[in-house]
Design an enzyme around this catalytic site. Structure first.
Site, PDB file in Angstrom:
ATOM      1  N   CYS A 187       0.834  -1.199   0.000  1.00 50.37           N
ATOM      2  CA  CYS A 187       0.000   0.000   0.000  1.00 50.37           C
ATOM      3  C   CYS A 187       0.869   1.249   0.000  1.00 50.37           C
ATOM      4  O   CYS A 187       1.846   1.345   0.753  1.00 50.37           O
ATOM      5  CB  CYS A 187      -0.920  -0.014   1.217  1.00 50.37           C
ATOM      6  SG  CYS A 187      -1.880   1.507   1.418  1.00 50.37           S
ATOM      7  N   ASP A 194      -0.018  -6.139  -0.321  1.00 50.91           N
ATOM      8  CA  ASP A 194      -1.151  -6.411  -1.205  1.00 50.91           C
ATOM      9  C   ASP A 194      -0.781  -7.623  -2.059  1.00 50.91           C
ATOM     10  O   ASP A 194       0.215  -7.588  -2.783  1.00 50.91           O
ATOM     11  CB  ASP A 194      -1.448  -5.211  -2.110  1.00 50.91           C
ATOM     12  CG  ASP A 194      -1.901  -3.984  -1.339  1.00 50.91           C
ATOM     13  OD1 ASP A 194      -2.643  -4.146  -0.356  1.00 50.91           O
ATOM     14  OD2 ASP A 194      -1.504  -2.862  -1.720  1.00 50.91           O
TER      15      ASP A 194
END
Length: 279
Positions: A187, A194
């Protein structure tokens, strides 16, 4: 603080926030797409002419007119030509604001979400609210294509490097689809991981699978939003491999009751929203 930092400084992501259980459309926060596209050299004439950010929202609840809680799962499709993308934590907080609010029907909830998202992103948005029963006969999906992950290669550098794609093609014309489950980025604001599955479909000179896998792995410590990663991958492959046709599609695992699945292509339409095993 540069222009990019200024635009992101007001986001709720990474900050301590209070949860509002009463409907509040102002909780949605936009992020201008141009910030990342300027960095990629993407002008008004974009390299992709098809695309969307496909969201699945698993945690939607509201009250019916008699006060009985209702639940649903939503598919939201945000057009790639919209001025903004929507920041994920703000979307979560916005959906939570429905929890103690009465709505006349699921259709009213669906229309409200669509209208508010369109105002936030300044572009076309499609929203479909589904009952839990809708998924009874929806099997776990698998992206088509050849898996490139099982290569016997050694990697010691995990810094992002687009130049890993240098001289990545040979003079053999192909039309093929490649898939990797090893996409991992972080992120932009919080640095949280992620995890995603990446599908690349192209027509043109054959792409070297080892170089492509090394490039994908180089995102492992790269900080960027999901949508931005997919557009970066699209632009890098287009630059180094020069395919005649190209699609880049990533399906990320969910966080905060949301998963984000960006799709970009210069030749094929946006697919349906089908859940993968890790979703």
């Amino acid at each position: 603080m540069n222009r990019y930092d200024n635009s992101l400084s007001g986001l709720k992501l990474g900050q301590k926030t209070e949860y509002n259980a009463k409907y509040d459309r102002t909780l949605l926060q936009p992020v201008p797409r141009r910030l990342n596209r300027d960095d990629l050299g993407i002008s008004a004439q974009q390299p992709f002419n098809q695309g969307a950010d496909i969201w699945t929202a698993y945690e939607i609840s509201w009250l019916n007119p008699k006060g009985l809680p209702q639940i649903a799962i939503a598919d939201a499709e945000i057009d790639f030509r919209s001025e903004n993308l929507v920041e994920s934590k703000s979307f979560k907080l916005y959906l939570n604001s429905f929890n103690q609010t009465k709505f006349a029907s699921p259709a009213e909830v669906q229309d409200t979400i669509r209208r508010d998202l369109q105002d936030c992103v300044q572009g076309e948005v499609k929203v479909r609210l589904n009952s839990v029963a809708f998924y009874t006969h929806q099997p776990i999906h698998e992206l088509s294509g050849e898996i490139i992950d099982n290569q016997d290669i050694e990697i010691s550098d995990y810094g992002f490097n687009a130049e890993l794609l240098t001289n990545c093609t040979c003079d053999v014309q192909v039309e093929e689809t490649l898939v990797s489950h090893l996409l991992k980025s972080n992120c932009l604001i919080t640095g949280q991981p992620d995890w995603g599955t990446l599908q690349i479909r192209y027509a043109g000179n054959r792409i070297d699978r080892e170089k492509l896998l090394r490039y994908i792995v180089s995102f492992r410590q790269h900080n960027e939003f999901h949508e931005q990663c997919v557009e970066r991958i699209f632009c890098d492959i287009l630059h180094y491999a020069e395919p005649e046709k190209l699609t880049v599609y990533a399906r990320y695992t969910r966080r905060g009751g949301l998963d984000i699945n960006p799709f970009r292509s210069n030749f094929e339409p946006v697919p349906g929203n089908f859940r993968l095993a890790r979703q």
